[in-house]
Design a protein around this motif. Structure first.
Motif, mmCIF file in Angstrom:
data_model
loop_
_atom_site.group_PDB
_atom_site.id
_atom_site.type_symbol
_atom_site.label_atom_id
_atom_site.label_comp_id
_atom_site.label_asym_id
_atom_site.label_seq_id
_atom_site.Cartn_x
_atom_site.Cartn_y
_atom_site.Cartn_z
ATOM 1 N N GLY A 36 6.766 0.605 6.481
ATOM 2 C CA GLY A 36 6.510 1.811 5.318
ATOM 3 C C GLY A 36 6.037 1.178 4.233
ATOM 4 O O GLY A 36 6.085 -0.304 3.893
ATOM 5 N N SER A 37 5.596 1.971 3.372
ATOM 6 C CA SER A 37 5.064 1.529 1.821
ATOM 7 C C SER A 37 6.457 0.801 1.033
ATOM 8 O O SER A 37 7.458 1.343 1.245
ATOM 9 C CB SER A 37 4.909 2.777 1.142
ATOM 10 N N GLY A 38 5.712 -0.396 0.616
ATOM 11 C CA GLY A 38 6.813 -1.131 -0.216
ATOM 12 C C GLY A 38 7.909 -1.908 0.851
ATOM 13 O O GLY A 38 8.794 -2.712 0.531
ATOM 14 N N GLY A 39 7.640 -1.790 2.255
ATOM 15 C CA GLY A 39 8.582 -2.478 3.351
ATOM 16 C C GLY A 39 8.099 -3.826 3.658
ATOM 17 O O GLY A 39 7.266 -4.424 2.917
ATOM 18 N N ASP B 150 0.781 -1.268 -0.002
ATOM 19 C CA ASP B 150 0.048 0.067 0.031
ATOM 20 C C ASP B 150 0.932 1.194 -0.073
ATOM 21 O O ASP B 150 2.069 1.141 0.179
ATOM 22 C CB ASP B 150 -0.893 0.093 1.140
ATOM 23 N N ILE B 151 0.261 2.424 -0.089
ATOM 24 C CA ILE B 151 0.938 3.535 -0.225
ATOM 25 C C ILE B 151 1.409 4.183 1.180
ATOM 26 O O ILE B 151 2.006 5.263 1.214
ATOM 27 C CB ILE B 151 0.218 4.608 -1.161
ATOM 28 N N VAL B 152 0.461 3.712 2.199
ATOM 29 C CA VAL B 152 0.710 4.195 3.439
ATOM 30 C C VAL B 152 1.382 3.305 4.267
ATOM 31 O O VAL B 152 1.121 1.909 4.247
ATOM 32 C CB VAL B 152 -0.448 4.636 4.039
ATOM 33 N N PRO B 153 1.996 3.274 5.629
ATOM 34 C CA PRO B 153 2.476 2.758 6.257
ATOM 35 C C PRO B 153 1.325 1.589 7.072
ATOM 36 O O PRO B 153 0.164 2.204 7.224
ATOM 37 C CB PRO B 153 3.198 3.415 7.459
#
Lengths: 184, 121
Positions: B89-92, B70-73
């Motif tokens: 985080g996003s992409g984490g 997602d774009i948000v944590p």
């Protein structure tokens, strides 16, 4: 009418004011265009970020501050994605009576919030967040999604609803925690 | 002289074979370790404010990773607080080794409408 209901009513009025839903003819005449929809989302995001920044400046309550920080993080991320999508689709955010009305309402709410302190501020901020997110969810579901012409914009709006729902549920939890603190 | 050379040669051979022996021991230990610690990696994707799959069953010792698409944590936080990723985080990515058996409901503390379950057998 209590404060919370007043906020719901005023935000809902702002969003629905220029969008007549009574008859199909009126709805068609007043339906927001894609650039106006993007403009409304941008305005709604900006308003919630500003409320949160005010809360971070004024509140000392950890839960309220954590929530406000989350609003800054999430709505900033959402704002970026809206601008990115707008650039990709070549849809430039456009002002409308709805976005202008949202801003006017926000100015009044901000003015009121600035006069409050401590627990009274925390309560007013969180009550407003609950009402605001509920009104935004309703507007996105009932007005913005049905009127969005571009499929990708429609899909992005649909995808944003769970974010607003998450914020609403989180705000309600903080609201309950504040009420428990007041009662004890 | 001859006996010295013989002694040195013997010492050399002896130390090499000792070292080889140690290597073998180390290798067999590694093999044993690998066998006992063998675990499966499971992936939960976070997308559109949902954990997918919503219910995941793993074995004790398995590793579970959560990927935030997602774009948000988001967070992965057990209702009983037995595990908590903190903000992903996003992409984490966050990894967790399931050490204790049980059924664990978890949520995102940022977005409490996100709910899922991890079953460790």
């Amino acid at each position: 009418m209590n404060a919370r209901k007043r906020v719901v009513a005023s935000v809902a009025t702002a969003i629905f004011a220029t969008i007549a839903l009574n008859t199909p003819a009126q709805a068609q005449a007043a339906a927001p265009t894609d650039p106006q929809i993007v403009g409304i989302v941008v305005a709604a995001n900006r308003i919630d970020i500003d409320y949160a920044k005010l809360a971070l400046a004024k509140s000392k309550d950890k839960e309220v501050r954590d929530f406000a920080q989350l609003m800054v993080t999430d709505h900033s991320a959402l704002q970026k994605s809206v601008f990115d999508l707008g650039a990709k689709l070549k849809v430039k955010p456009e002002e409308s009576d709805t976005s202008k009305s949202l801003k006017t309402q926000a100015k009044q709410t901000t003015k009121k919030l600035k006069t409050l302190k401590g627990a009274a501020f925390d309560k007013a901020y969180i009550d407003n967040e609950v009402a605001y997110h509920q009104a935004v969810i309703d507007a996105v579901n009932k007005v913005l999604i049905p009127n969005a012409q571009n499929a990708e914009l429609k899909s992005a709006l649909t995808g944003a609803v769970p974010l607003f729902e998450g914020h609403l549920e989180h705000a309600k939890k903080v609201q309950a925690a504040l009420e428990a603190k007041t009662a004890s | 002289m001859v006996s010295t050379v013989f002694l040195l040669t013997w010492l050399l051979f002896a130390s090499v074979s000792w070292a080889e022996g140690q290597k073998t021991v180390a290798q067999s230990r590694r093999t044993a370790t690998t066998a006992t610690e063998a675990n499966t990696l499971h992936t939960v994707t976070i997308k559109d404010f949902k954990y997918q799959p919503t219910i995941l069953t793993v074995k004790v010792g398995d590793t579970v990773e959560w990927k935030n698409g997602d774009i948000v944590p988001h967070t992965v936080t057990a209702a009983d607080k037995s595990f908590d990723s903190g903000a992903i985080g996003s992409g984490g990515l966050w990894k967790f080794v399931a050490k204790n058996s049980g059924s664990f409901d978890y949520t995102c503390t940022f977005h409490p409408n996100m709910k899922a379950k991890l079953i460790v057998q």
